[in-house]
Design an enzyme around this catalytic site. Sequence first.
Site, PDB file in Angstrom:
ATOM      1  N   ASP A   1       2.719  -4.468   8.033  1.00  0.00           N
ATOM      2  CA  ASP A   1       1.806  -4.088   7.814  1.00  0.00           C
ATOM      3  C   ASP A   1       0.636  -4.569   7.617  1.00  0.00           C
ATOM      4  O   ASP A   1       0.233  -5.605   7.057  1.00  0.00           O
ATOM      5  CB  ASP A   1       1.560  -3.138   6.442  1.00  0.00           C
ATOM      6  CG  ASP A   1       0.524  -2.046   6.017  1.00  0.00           C
ATOM      7  OD1 ASP A   1      -0.699  -2.676   6.593  1.00  0.00           O
ATOM      8  OD2 ASP A   1      -0.186  -1.557   5.126  1.00  0.00           O
TER       9      ASP A   1
ATOM     10  N   LYS B   1     -10.290  -1.021  10.127  1.00  0.00           N
ATOM     11  CA  LYS B   1     -11.275  -2.784   9.417  1.00  0.00           C
ATOM     12  C   LYS B   1     -11.243  -3.712   9.872  1.00  0.00           C
ATOM     13  O   LYS B   1     -11.102  -4.449   9.536  1.00  0.00           O
ATOM     14  CB  LYS B   1      -9.590  -2.386   8.554  1.00  0.00           C
ATOM     15  CG  LYS B   1      -8.883  -1.154   7.589  1.00  0.00           C
ATOM     16  CD  LYS B   1      -8.531  -1.255   5.668  1.00  0.00           C
ATOM     17  CE  LYS B   1      -8.742  -0.499   5.692  1.00  0.00           C
ATOM     18  NZ  LYS B   1      -7.093   0.100   4.388  1.00  0.00           N
TER      19      LYS B   1
ATOM     20  N   CYS C   1      -4.558   1.661  -3.809  1.00  0.00           N
ATOM     21  CA  CYS C   1      -3.287   2.754  -3.300  1.00  0.00           C
ATOM     22  C   CYS C   1      -2.456   2.284  -3.275  1.00  0.00           C
ATOM     23  O   CYS C   1      -1.490   1.723  -2.244  1.00  0.00           O
ATOM     24  CB  CYS C   1      -3.697   3.069  -1.695  1.00  0.00           C
ATOM     25  SG  CYS C   1      -5.499   4.377  -1.076  1.00  0.00           S
TER      26      CYS C   1
ATOM     27  N   GLN D   1      -4.943  -5.297   6.664  1.00  0.00           N
ATOM     28  CA  GLN D   1      -5.830  -6.072   5.846  1.00  0.00           C
ATOM     29  C   GLN D   1      -5.890  -7.462   7.117  1.00  0.00           C
ATOM     30  O   GLN D   1      -7.009  -8.157   6.784  1.00  0.00           O
ATOM     31  CB  GLN D   1      -5.455  -6.565   4.569  1.00  0.00           C
ATOM     32  CG  GLN D   1      -5.849  -5.396   3.996  1.00  0.00           C
ATOM     33  CD  GLN D   1      -7.552  -5.385   3.658  1.00  0.00           C
ATOM     34  OE1 GLN D   1      -7.743  -6.024   3.752  1.00  0.00           O
ATOM     35  NE2 GLN D   1      -7.814  -3.702   3.442  1.00  0.00           N
TER      36      GLN D   1
ATOM     37  N   HIS E   1       0.716  -1.254   0.098  1.00  0.00           N
ATOM     38  CA  HIS E   1       0.021  -0.748  -0.227  1.00  0.00           C
ATOM     39  C   HIS E   1       0.923   1.142  -0.278  1.00  0.00           C
ATOM     40  O   HIS E   1       2.130   1.234   0.758  1.00  0.00           O
ATOM     41  CB  HIS E   1      -0.558   0.257   1.403  1.00  0.00           C
ATOM     42  CG  HIS E   1      -2.130   0.834   1.708  1.00  0.00           C
ATOM     43  ND1 HIS E   1      -1.897   2.435   0.936  1.00  0.00           N
ATOM     44  CD2 HIS E   1      -3.213   0.331   1.577  1.00  0.00           C
ATOM     45  CE1 HIS E   1      -3.117   2.667   1.636  1.00  0.00           C
ATOM     46  NE2 HIS E   1      -3.974   1.926   1.316  1.00  0.00           N
TER      47      HIS E   1
HETATM   48  C1  LIG Z   1      -5.907   0.354   4.954  1.00  0.00           C
HETATM   49  C2  LIG Z   1      -4.707   0.417   4.406  1.00  0.00           C
HETATM   50  C3  LIG Z   1      -3.685   0.886   4.629  1.00  0.00           C
HETATM   51  C4  LIG Z   1      -4.462   2.635   5.633  1.00  0.00           C
HETATM   52  O1  LIG Z   1      -4.304   2.272   6.520  1.00  0.00           O
HETATM   53  P1  LIG Z   1      -5.502   3.425   7.623  1.00  0.00           P
HETATM   54  O2  LIG Z   1      -5.329   3.259   8.762  1.00  0.00           O
HETATM   55  O3  LIG Z   1      -6.563   3.807   6.505  1.00  0.00           O
HETATM   56  O4  LIG Z   1      -4.039   4.128   7.483  1.00  0.00           O
HETATM   57  C5  LIG Z   1      -1.958   0.640   5.388  1.00  0.00           C
HETATM   58  N1  LIG Z   1      -1.999  -0.667   4.664  1.00  0.00           N
HETATM   59  C6  LIG Z   1      -2.745  -1.691   4.141  1.00  0.00           C
HETATM   60  C7  LIG Z   1      -2.083  -2.798   3.446  1.00  0.00           C
HETATM   61  C8  LIG Z   1      -4.173  -1.243   4.143  1.00  0.00           C
HETATM   62  O5  LIG Z   1      -4.712  -1.551   3.954  1.00  0.00           O
END
Ligand SMILES: *Cc1c(COP(=O)(O)O)cnc(C)c1O
Length: 404
Positions: free
Chosen positions: A198, A224, A362, A201, A121
Amino acid sequence: MIDVNDIRHQFPTLHQEVNGHPLVYLDNGATTHKPQVVIDAISHYYEKLNSNIHRGVHFLSQQATDAYEASRETIRQHLNAQHLHEIIFTKGNTEAINLVANGFRQILQEGDEVLVSAMEHHSNIVPWQMACQSSSATLKVIPMDEMGVLDMDSYKNLLSDKTKVVAVNHISNALGTINPVKQMIQWAHEVGAAVLIDGAQAGPHCSIDVQDLDADFYCISGHKVYGPTGIGALYGKEEWLKKLPPYQGGGEMIATVSFDKTTYADLPHKFEAGTPNIAGGIALKTAIDWINQIGLDNIVSYEKELVDYATEELSKIEGIRFIGQAQEKAGVISFIVGDIHPYDMGMILDKLGVAVRTGHHCAQPVMDQFCIPGTVRASFAVYNTKEDVNRLVEGVIKAQTMLS
Ligand SMILES: *Cc1c(COP(=O)(O)O)cnc(C)c1O
């Protein structure tokens, strides 16, 4: 077992018509809807507890502080972190990654290398580019193959004693690929690199154990995982959080302040400058408790059933091309149909009450690799049904007829 009718009942936003059709919401990769208990937790804070935390001796402040700190403990348990002070509240994954990357600006030196993957992302690319720019370190990319799977041989070859950070997502938001992060962390540690995962998801789609993974940093995003926007959490190993400089200066993050010198507060407060999203923090606990009440294992197997069914049904459509076909996948189906532009497909689906995401999600480098402008992405949550999938498939077929 999942009682999806009972679950759907708890989500007020799902029960509305869009463009004359009952809403089918398949944009959960962008954000999930919130169960009533989460909405109530936010209202409850503003109706009963409203006051600032960590500073008042008075009753409401104590109550609010207790509720906020109880959420930190719930997150610690949910991620299986060893220490409570290893959990930092953030406003989401973007802020969490910026917090860590900003700290590394002062640690990275010329000649050092930072590895990100080809399926990140933007929020796990740009902060590292910025950190590399200001420290003269080099950003390198772990490639992926045409199935949307990271090339582990290349990864191994990229690792060296120059590697200081590896930043990779646990599950790709654009492709749904589940990355072998435990293995990746182990290899990174063999060359002394720190690893940030990260987990935006992964939060809604798999169980997370930061000690088992041996992650140095791991972040999740509230919105999320059926929680509010503007709240998330960063796990960092104590030794790393002690080493990193503060991200922002201000109230809450200090021990003493004079015009000559300021000393910083202990963890976790060193990284929590200013009045936080108190209601969001409290309601994030409610969201995680809600997930655990259903059972993450139940959610995972139910969603897998849905994704398998959707993949099977969509496969019957002539000219469909799935983007991201890893064996290990969760929550997401990305596709294009013939030469129909994803945006046009998304517009028609919306007219039919079906909400999907179209575009680059993104993750522009992913689209560049597949030589496409973007995809149509259907992303699933525990409240979706096979009927939702049928509506999606019907919509795609209708759009195909109209557009070709
Ligand atoms: C949504 C997302 C982000 C960004 O997260 P926010 O909490 O909206 O800033 C980063 N990485 C991944 C893989 C995402 O799906």
